[in-house]
Motif scaffolding. Structure first.
Motif, PDB file in Angstrom:
ATOM      1  N   TYR A 166      58.132  43.237  25.713  1.00 53.47           N
ATOM      2  CA  TYR A 166      57.065  42.238  25.577  1.00 53.47           C
ATOM      3  C   TYR A 166      57.619  40.877  25.193  1.00 53.47           C
ATOM      4  N   GLN A 187      50.888  36.673  27.156  1.00 55.78           N
ATOM      5  CA  GLN A 187      49.520  36.327  26.763  1.00 55.78           C
ATOM      6  C   GLN A 187      48.870  35.411  27.816  1.00 55.78           C
ATOM      7  N   LYS A 229      45.955  36.323  30.897  1.00 52.64           N
ATOM      8  CA  LYS A 229      44.514  36.611  30.829  1.00 52.64           C
ATOM      9  C   LYS A 229      43.607  35.541  31.417  1.00 52.64           C
TER      10      LYS A 229
HETATM   11  N1  ARG Z   1      47.503  38.342  22.063  1.00 57.28           N
HETATM   12  C1  ARG Z   1      48.662  39.040  22.513  1.00 57.28           C
HETATM   13  C2  ARG Z   1      48.690  39.047  24.043  1.00 57.28           C
HETATM   14  O1  ARG Z   1      47.688  38.799  24.627  1.00 57.28           O
HETATM   15  C3  ARG Z   1      48.626  40.437  22.031  1.00 57.28           C
HETATM   16  C4  ARG Z   1      49.970  41.042  21.892  1.00 57.28           C
HETATM   17  C5  ARG Z   1      50.713  40.390  20.797  1.00 57.28           C
HETATM   18  N2  ARG Z   1      51.918  41.056  20.498  1.00 57.28           N
HETATM   19  C6  ARG Z   1      52.846  40.472  19.757  1.00 57.28           C
HETATM   20  N3  ARG Z   1      53.921  41.145  19.564  1.00 57.28           N
HETATM   21  N4  ARG Z   1      52.694  39.302  19.228  1.00 57.28           N
HETATM   22  O2  ARG Z   1      49.701  39.281  24.656  1.00 57.28           O
END
Ligand code: ARG
Length: 461
Positions: free
Chosen positions: A318, A323, A326
């Motif tokens: 990730y 983010q 979306k």
């Molecule tokens: N708001 C984040 C997104 O849409 C959620 C995941 C956040 N994860 C993190 N490790 N900060 O991707």
């Protein structure tokens, strides 16, 4: 320690500009119900496996139901200070049930959480789009049945090519939309695996039951690789790609509506319900809905391209870049849905000017191919020679400023002496379309039958 949920190792507060670039609640609040749904499945599993006591699990589930009701009734207060939807839900849960809320995030990370929420969301959107697209197909098939024999010009290079029927033309879009629905279905089938339990990236040391959560959320199975589970957004890309192709189809039809409603074409007219006026030119009737359906395809295509660019350089697993998946997707799928409704509305609304279309169908020597085919059939000319002879006859008609059917037999015979009176049978536009009986061709009988098949398939869905 700061007040953030993750604030344990932090000494001072975050800068306002970090907050501004980091916050996603303004848009990811749309995942509220999916987030609660995922959490309900997760906590049921935590209770079942004994990772959390049954008591706490019940308390958490109870609190989540209350959060869900607040979101549904639009009583939920979304806080920007809490960054995103996941923190908002969890923090509200803590307000409602106290410290037990802190156990919900056991064996889970926001990384698998958001991947799960977004898959649930996209799946719902695909299901809604499928219904909307079926309705558009029904609108098209219904009009196609009525216009199965309505002759209009068929174009290549936007030049008169051969006569077709309006029903045939409308059914072309029914076929395109059928493939669009197929692509969305394919995307749905591939996305229907559950990332929940992949945790941050490596899986978890807790004895979770991923099959249980996958099943509870209507997924076919858990995803197989934890790194892939939190890194991949190809389910969004695939859906956007299907959406972009669909939007492109709608845009082409919208363009035809724009052309056909001009006084110059005049094939169709839209009622006042689908027409706007000009602030200066009193005579204007503008097809804004069609123009916007054409223009908005740009947003859908743009969302696909933007996400491809976001994803293309990201190392596993990730990254916060993700983010950015979306807003574009929300907008693209909303936009597509609106365009589908607009096109369906115009298809149902349009009035067809059959006489005008038929007159236009004969213009531009559109039955020249029919003449060439007749020379092949009646005089056994090789097609290439027939093409040449017909070209000379067309030139003759053009020089005289008349249509092919207006030439006398003598004039045609001056080019090819063996032409006889039977040729008159093939020079009219109606004869032309009736003769095109090959499978998938524009003959009214074919079109009527194809429209009926679609109509029956779609009407009770
Ligand atoms: N708001 C984040 C997104 O849409 C959620 C995941 C956040 N994860 C993190 N490790 N900060 O991707």
């Amino acid at each position: 320690m700061t007040s953030k949920i993750w604030g344990g190792r932090f000494k001072s507060a975050t800068d306002a500009v970090l907050e501004a670039i980091n916050v996603s609640i303004d848009f990811d609040k749309r995942l509220g119900l999916q987030d609660v749904r995922g959490s309900l499945a997760h906590v049921a599993m935590l209770g079942e496996t004994g990772i959390v006591s049954r008591d706490d699990a019940a308390k958490i589930a109870d609190g989540l139901e209350r959060v869900k009701a607040e979101i549904e009734n639009e009583r939920f207060h979304f806080s920007r200070a809490l960054e995103d939807i996941h923190m908002n839900v969890e923090s509200r849960l803590a307000e409602l049930i106290g410290p037990a809320a802190g156990r919900l995030h056991t064996a889970r990370s926001r990384n698998d959480q958001v991947a799960t929420d977004f898959r649930l969301y996209i799946r719902d959107q695909i299901d809604a789009l499928d219904v909307e697209l079926a309705d558009l197909q029904l609108a098209l098939a219904t009009r196609a049945r009525d216009e199965a024999a309505s002759v209009m010009p068929g174009f290549t290079h936007l030049q008169s090519a051969q006569p077709v029927t309006l029903g045939h033309h409308l059914l072309a879009y029914v076929e395109m939309i059928a493939r669009d629905r197929g692509r969305l279905r394919d995307a749905r089938a591939r996305l229907n695996e559950c990332p929940l339990g992949a945790a941050a990236l490596a899986g978890t040391s807790f004895p979770i039951d991923r099959a249980m959560t996958a099943h509870a959320l209507g997924f076919d199975r858990p995803t197989a690789n934890s790194l892939d589970s939190v890194s991949d957004r190809d389910f969004v890309l695939e859906t956007l790609s299907a959406a972009a192709i669909c939007a492109t189809h709608l845009s082409r039809f919208a363009e035809e509506i724009v052309l056909w409603t001009t006084p110059q074409f005049g094939f169709i007219a839209l009622s006042d319900k689908f027409t706007t006026g000009s602030s200066i030119m009193p005579q204007k009737r503008n097809p804004d809905a069609a123009e916007l359906a054409r223009g908005k395809s740009g947003r859908v295509i743009g969302a696909l391209v933007a996400l491809l660019v976001v994803m293309k350089g990201l190392p596993l697993a990730y990254s916060k870049d993700m983010q950015e998946d979306k807003e574009g997707a929300f907008d693209a799928l909303d936009t597509l849905s609106l365009c589908i409704a607009a096109i369906a509305g115009m298809v149902r609304d349009m009035r067809v000017d059959r006489a005008r279309m038929k007159a236009a169908a004969g213009a531009g020597y559109a039955t020249a191919t029919d003449l060439a085919d007749w020379l092949v059939r009646a005089l056994s000319l090789p097609f290439r020679e027939a093409h040449h002879v017909t070209g000379r006859i067309v030139a003759l008609a053009e020089a005289r400023g008349v249509g092919l059917e207006d030439l006398t037999l003598e004039e045609m015979r001056s080019v090819e002496p063996r032409i006889n009176a039977d040729v008159c049978d093939v020079l009219g536009v109606e004869k032309s379309v009736q003769s095109r009986r090959s499978f998938g061709g524009t003959a009214p009988d074919n079109v009527r039958a194809a429209a009926q098949v679609w109509f029956d398939r779609l009407k009770d869905k």
